[in-house]
Design a protein around this motif. Structure first.
Motif, PDB file in Angstrom:
ATOM      1  N   PHE A 116       0.810  -1.207   0.000  1.00 17.47           N
ATOM      2  CA  PHE A 116       0.000   0.000   0.000  1.00 17.47           C
ATOM      3  C   PHE A 116       0.851   1.267   0.000  1.00 17.47           C
ATOM      4  O   PHE A 116       0.470   2.279  -0.580  1.00 17.47           O
ATOM      5  N   SER A 117       2.008   1.244   0.642  1.00 22.42           N
ATOM      6  CA  SER A 117       2.841   2.448   0.728  1.00 22.42           C
ATOM      7  C   SER A 117       3.278   2.935  -0.648  1.00 22.42           C
ATOM      8  O   SER A 117       3.647   4.099  -0.801  1.00 22.42           O
ATOM      9  N   SER A 118       3.209   2.072  -1.662  1.00 22.22           N
ATOM     10  CA  SER A 118       3.619   2.479  -3.010  1.00 22.22           C
ATOM     11  C   SER A 118       2.732   3.586  -3.580  1.00 22.22           C
ATOM     12  O   SER A 118       3.162   4.314  -4.482  1.00 22.22           O
ATOM     13  N   ILE A 119       1.523   3.753  -3.053  1.00 25.62           N
ATOM     14  CA  ILE A 119       0.661   4.823  -3.583  1.00 25.62           C
ATOM     15  C   ILE A 119       1.205   6.201  -3.233  1.00 25.62           C
ATOM     16  O   ILE A 119       0.834   7.182  -3.855  1.00 25.62           O
ATOM     17  N   PHE A 120       2.073   6.268  -2.233  1.00 23.33           N
ATOM     18  CA  PHE A 120       2.659   7.546  -1.830  1.00 23.33           C
ATOM     19  C   PHE A 120       4.047   7.766  -2.428  1.00 23.33           C
ATOM     20  O   PHE A 120       4.711   8.730  -2.074  1.00 23.33           O
ATOM     21  N   HIS A 121       4.469   6.883  -3.327  1.00 22.23           N
ATOM     22  CA  HIS A 121       5.799   7.013  -3.923  1.00 22.23           C
ATOM     23  C   HIS A 121       5.953   8.373  -4.596  1.00 22.23           C
ATOM     24  O   HIS A 121       5.160   8.760  -5.439  1.00 22.23           O
ATOM     25  N   GLY A 122       6.955   9.103  -4.174  1.00 14.19           N
ATOM     26  CA  GLY A 122       7.236  10.415  -4.750  1.00 14.19           C
ATOM     27  C   GLY A 122       6.424  11.557  -4.159  1.00 14.19           C
ATOM     28  O   GLY A 122       6.607  12.707  -4.549  1.00 14.19           O
ATOM     29  N   ALA A 123       5.516  11.262  -3.239  1.00 10.96           N
ATOM     30  CA  ALA A 123       4.689  12.316  -2.630  1.00 10.96           C
ATOM     31  C   ALA A 123       5.495  13.086  -1.590  1.00 10.96           C
ATOM     32  O   ALA A 123       6.381  12.540  -0.936  1.00 10.96           O
ATOM     33  N   ALA A 124       5.152  14.342  -1.430  1.00  9.15           N
ATOM     34  CA  ALA A 124       5.806  15.176  -0.422  1.00  9.15           C
ATOM     35  C   ALA A 124       5.457  14.647   0.970  1.00  9.15           C
ATOM     36  O   ALA A 124       4.291  14.325   1.231  1.00  9.15           O
ATOM     37  N   PRO A 125       6.443  14.563   1.861  1.00 11.20           N
ATOM     38  CA  PRO A 125       6.174  14.052   3.216  1.00 11.20           C
ATOM     39  C   PRO A 125       5.053  14.803   3.934  1.00 11.20           C
ATOM     40  O   PRO A 125       4.269  14.176   4.661  1.00 11.20           O
ATOM     41  N   ASP A 129       1.750  13.080   5.542  1.00  9.12           N
ATOM     42  CA  ASP A 129       1.390  13.302   6.953  1.00  9.12           C
ATOM     43  C   ASP A 129      -0.042  13.827   7.078  1.00  9.12           C
ATOM     44  O   ASP A 129      -0.791  13.392   7.959  1.00  9.12           O
ATOM     45  N   ARG A 130      -0.429  14.759   6.199  1.00  6.86           N
ATOM     46  CA  ARG A 130      -1.791  15.301   6.231  1.00  6.86           C
ATOM     47  C   ARG A 130      -2.819  14.212   5.924  1.00  6.86           C
ATOM     48  O   ARG A 130      -3.859  14.125   6.586  1.00  6.86           O
ATOM     49  N   CYS A 131      -2.532  13.400   4.931  1.00  2.00           N
ATOM     50  CA  CYS A 131      -3.450  12.313   4.569  1.00  2.00           C
ATOM     51  C   CYS A 131      -3.603  11.324   5.718  1.00  2.00           C
ATOM     52  O   CYS A 131      -4.716  10.902   6.039  1.00  2.00           O
ATOM     53  N   ILE A 132      -2.497  10.951   6.336  1.00  2.00           N
ATOM     54  CA  ILE A 132      -2.545  10.001   7.448  1.00  2.00           C
ATOM     55  C   ILE A 132      -3.333  10.584   8.615  1.00  2.00           C
ATOM     56  O   ILE A 132      -4.184   9.907   9.203  1.00  2.00           O
ATOM     57  N   ALA A 133      -3.086  11.841   8.941  1.00  2.00           N
ATOM     58  CA  ALA A 133      -3.814  12.478  10.050  1.00  2.00           C
ATOM     59  C   ALA A 133      -5.315  12.506   9.772  1.00  2.00           C
ATOM     60  O   ALA A 133      -6.129  12.225  10.661  1.00  2.00           O
ATOM     61  N   THR A 154      -9.627   5.198   2.686  1.00  2.00           N
ATOM     62  CA  THR A 154      -9.656   6.633   2.958  1.00  2.00           C
ATOM     63  C   THR A 154      -8.331   7.267   2.595  1.00  2.00           C
ATOM     64  O   THR A 154      -8.286   8.318   1.940  1.00  2.00           O
ATOM     65  N   LEU A 155      -7.232   6.648   2.999  1.00  2.00           N
ATOM     66  CA  LEU A 155      -5.909   7.154   2.635  1.00  2.00           C
ATOM     67  C   LEU A 155      -5.732   7.219   1.119  1.00  2.00           C
ATOM     68  O   LEU A 155      -5.219   8.197   0.577  1.00  2.00           O
ATOM     69  N   TYR A 156      -6.159   6.178   0.445  1.00  2.00           N
ATOM     70  CA  TYR A 156      -6.065   6.106  -1.013  1.00  2.00           C
ATOM     71  C   TYR A 156      -6.855   7.247  -1.649  1.00  2.00           C
ATOM     72  O   TYR A 156      -6.353   7.964  -2.535  1.00  2.00           O
ATOM     73  N   GLN A 157      -8.077   7.455  -1.191  1.00  2.00           N
ATOM     74  CA  GLN A 157      -8.914   8.502  -1.760  1.00  2.00           C
ATOM     75  C   GLN A 157      -8.301   9.896  -1.497  1.00  2.00           C
ATOM     76  O   GLN A 157      -8.360  10.765  -2.367  1.00  2.00           O
ATOM     77  N   LEU A 158      -7.726  10.083  -0.334  1.00  2.00           N
ATOM     78  CA  LEU A 158      -7.072  11.354  -0.028  1.00  2.00           C
ATOM     79  C   LEU A 158      -5.821  11.563  -0.876  1.00  2.00           C
ATOM     80  O   LEU A 158      -5.516  12.675  -1.300  1.00  2.00           O
ATOM     81  N   ALA A 159      -5.108  10.482  -1.141  1.00  2.90           N
ATOM     82  CA  ALA A 159      -3.850  10.581  -1.887  1.00  2.90           C
ATOM     83  C   ALA A 159      -4.045  10.832  -3.376  1.00  2.90           C
ATOM     84  O   ALA A 159      -3.198  11.471  -3.999  1.00  2.90           O
ATOM     85  N   ILE A 160      -5.150  10.339  -3.929  1.00  2.00           N
ATOM     86  CA  ILE A 160      -5.332  10.492  -5.383  1.00  2.00           C
ATOM     87  C   ILE A 160      -6.048  11.769  -5.767  1.00  2.00           C
ATOM     88  O   ILE A 160      -6.226  12.041  -6.947  1.00  2.00           O
ATOM     89  N   VAL A 161      -6.466  12.557  -4.785  1.00  2.00           N
ATOM     90  CA  VAL A 161      -7.158  13.833  -5.081  1.00  2.00           C
ATOM     91  C   VAL A 161      -6.197  14.807  -5.695  1.00  2.00           C
ATOM     92  O   VAL A 161      -5.080  14.948  -5.363  1.00  2.00           O
TER      93      VAL A 161
END
Length: 161
Positions: A116-125, A129-133, A154-161
């Motif tokens: 699952f962590s691969s969906i955040f590959h290259g994303a700004a830390p 952090d905002r998505c996780i919170a 939920t994390l996935y939906q927040l990350a792909i926006v």
């Protein structure tokens, strides 16, 4: 997005001989599914960890009375997840428990579990952090299959926006 799924397993413990007790999954939309798993005769009660039970809250007796056989669980998983992109937030453990499950059922797993962590590959830390919170606030992880797959979704939906 309809081919994306999230999977989570709960287990008897975290030992090298632990076994799955619950599996849940959901897709990017729609209702989540979960099943308790009846212990296979090859799985030892010696690998039942009372600390794990305190964490997930599933009693051994509940598995005996409410769980589905490994074969039934594997059939349902393959029917739902074959051909999908399936994410786990603990792919090593979930993969291990899926292996134990499918081995007990003498069945072939027809889906691959990705990290699952691969969906955040290259994303700004900061974005991560905002998505996780936000996901922790709106869909907290509770060490049960349904809340934990909803947390990933939920994390996935927040990350792909």
């Amino acid at each position: 997005m309809k081919d994306v799924a999230f999977i989570d397993l709960e287990a008897s413990g975290l030992s090298a001989r632990s076994w799955p007790i619950e599996v849940g999954w959901c897709f990017a939309s729609g209702a989540p599914q979960a099943m308790l798993i009846q212990p296979d005769a090859s799985w030892s009660l010696d690998d039942w960890d009372e600390q794990a039970e305190a964490l997930h809250g599933v009693a051994y007796d509940a598995l005996q009375h409410e769980g589905l056989s490994p074969g039934e669980v594997c059939e349902k998983l393959n029917a739902a997840l074959a051909g999908k992109v399936v994410f786990s937030d603990a792919p090593d453990w979930d993969g291990f428990w899926l292996y134990r499950l499918f081995q007990a059922a003498k069945a072939r797993q027809r889906f691959v579990v990705s990290d699952f962590s691969s969906i955040f590959h290259g994303a700004a830390p900061e974005m991560v952090d905002r998505c996780i919170a936000e996901a922790d606030r709106t869909a907290p992880r509770l060490h049960r299959a349904i809340p934990d797959v909803l947390h990933m979704r939920t994390l996935y939906q927040l990350a792909i926006v």
